[in-house]
Design a protein around this motif. Structure first.
Motif, PDB file in Angstrom:
ATOM      1  N   ARG A 204       0.838  -1.216   0.000  1.00 31.39           N
ATOM      2  CA  ARG A 204       0.000   0.000   0.000  1.00 31.39           C
ATOM      3  C   ARG A 204       0.865   1.256   0.000  1.00 31.39           C
ATOM      4  N   GLU A 205       1.857   1.299   0.881  1.00 33.28           N
ATOM      5  CA  GLU A 205       2.710   2.489   0.977  1.00 33.28           C
ATOM      6  C   GLU A 205       3.624   2.617  -0.235  1.00 33.28           C
ATOM      7  N   ALA A 206       4.080   1.484  -0.763  1.00 32.74           N
ATOM      8  CA  ALA A 206       4.913   1.530  -1.968  1.00 32.74           C
ATOM      9  C   ALA A 206       4.119   2.068  -3.149  1.00 32.74           C
ATOM     10  N   HIS A 207       2.852   1.667  -3.236  1.00 29.01           N
ATOM     11  CA  HIS A 207       1.989   2.135  -4.327  1.00 29.01           C
ATOM     12  C   HIS A 207       1.769   3.637  -4.232  1.00 29.01           C
ATOM     13  N   LYS A 208       1.581   4.154  -3.035  1.00 29.23           N
ATOM     14  CA  LYS A 208       1.377   5.593  -2.856  1.00 29.23           C
ATOM     15  C   LYS A 208       2.577   6.397  -3.337  1.00 29.23           C
ATOM     16  N   ALA A 209       3.777   5.855  -3.101  1.00 22.46           N
ATOM     17  CA  ALA A 209       5.004   6.600  -3.414  1.00 22.46           C
ATOM     18  C   ALA A 209       5.499   6.358  -4.831  1.00 22.46           C
ATOM     19  N   GLU A 210       4.968   5.339  -5.500  1.00 20.83           N
ATOM     20  CA  GLU A 210       5.500   4.939  -6.806  1.00 20.83           C
ATOM     21  C   GLU A 210       5.107   5.917  -7.900  1.00 20.83           C
ATOM     22  N   GLU A 211       6.076   6.264  -8.741  1.00 21.09           N
ATOM     23  CA  GLU A 211       5.835   7.163  -9.876  1.00 21.09           C
ATOM     24  C   GLU A 211       5.878   6.428 -11.209  1.00 21.09           C
ATOM     25  N   ALA A 212       6.508   5.265 -11.243  1.00 20.25           N
ATOM     26  CA  ALA A 212       6.634   4.512 -12.499  1.00 20.25           C
ATOM     27  C   ALA A 212       5.365   3.693 -12.729  1.00 20.25           C
ATOM     28  N   GLU A 213       4.671   3.958 -13.812  1.00 18.14           N
ATOM     29  CA  GLU A 213       3.387   3.300 -14.064  1.00 18.14           C
ATOM     30  C   GLU A 213       3.492   1.770 -14.157  1.00 18.14           C
ATOM     31  N   PRO A 214       4.528   1.211 -14.818  1.00 13.45           N
ATOM     32  CA  PRO A 214       4.602  -0.262 -14.863  1.00 13.45           C
ATOM     33  C   PRO A 214       4.709  -0.888 -13.475  1.00 13.45           C
ATOM     34  N   VAL A 215       5.417  -0.217 -12.572  1.00 14.97           N
ATOM     35  CA  VAL A 215       5.559  -0.742 -11.211  1.00 14.97           C
ATOM     36  C   VAL A 215       4.228  -0.629 -10.473  1.00 14.97           C
TER      37      VAL A 215
END
Length: 233
Positions: A204-215
């Motif tokens: 959940r927290e990784a998704h909030k911070a992620e900027e790369a769409e594939p990730v």
């Protein structure tokens, strides 16, 4: 050869170059097939399994294993040496080229979670080690966990939370780690283990911070597979 030498007088630089040559040769599928059958490969894996994560001889070996693990016989070979899998997991924390090679190698290893994969059982026996090791590098410094979430995280993930930030700067590495978990989730045993290990707060927290769409897309696929696919018990 030198890659498989444990002699105190072994030339570390030459061993490093030999592993680099293996990585280059392994770009060809035919070479991977031959390597998977070669008795020297077993010896290298055994020594790698006993080596320290910062052993300079094996800096390029994860890159060679990435290619070897694209074929079923290569995955079976590595999974037969559980210590070599654990050595790959120990390459994840340091960062840099070694972490990148290990992340991609482990991603390819997780193809063995498929229902008809010959070494599937060997892979599933390592779930409690694989999952926390793959999840821990996905922790982000800006993450907010409540006390209950922290208490339920696997020890390896909690150690990452309590350590100085060691961000995975390369989107390709974050993608490889997330895709490894997605591939594992093909097995119901792995989905159950991920729920039991309670990895969702990190995702959940990784998704909030992620900027790369594939990730982000891979993260969403993983959450869907693990938390929405199976009926409630």
């Amino acid at each position: 050869g030198v890659c498989a030498s444990e002699s105190a007088s072994a030339d570390v630089q030459v061993a490093h170059l030999c592993c680099m040559l293996l990585a280059n040769l392994a770009q060809f599928e035919g070479a991977c097939t031959l390597l998977a059958k070669h008795e020297g490969a077993v010896e290298i894996l055994e020594i790698f399994g006993r080596s320290a994560a910062d052993d300079e001889r094996f800096g390029q070996l994860p890159a060679a294993l990435t290619q070897l693990l694209t074929i079923s016989s290569g995955r079976a070979l590595v999974l037969a040496k559980a210590a070599a899998v654990r050595a790959l997991l120990e390459c994840l924390p340091p960062g840099g080229e070694r972490r990148a090679g290990a992340a991609h190698a482990l991603r390819n290893l997780c193809f063995e979670a498929a229902a008809d994969a010959p070494a599937r059982d060997e892979l599933l026996r390592l779930l409690d080690e694989l999952i926390p090791a793959l999840v821990a590098p996905l922790h982000v410094a800006c993450a907010l966990y409540d006390d209950d979430e922290l208490s339920r995280l696997p020890l390896r993930v909690r150690a990452a939370v309590n350590s100085p930030p060691a961000a995975v700067d390369e989107p390709a590495v974050r993608l490889a780690l997330t895709e490894a978990l997605v591939l594992l989730s093909a097995a119901s045993e792995a989905r159950e283990a991920m729920r039991r290990l309670d990895i969702y707060p990190v995702l959940r927290e990784a998704h909030k911070a992620e900027e790369a769409e594939p990730v982000k897309d891979a993260n969403e696929t993983l959450v869907s597979e693990v938390y929405l696919k199976d009926p409630p018990v």
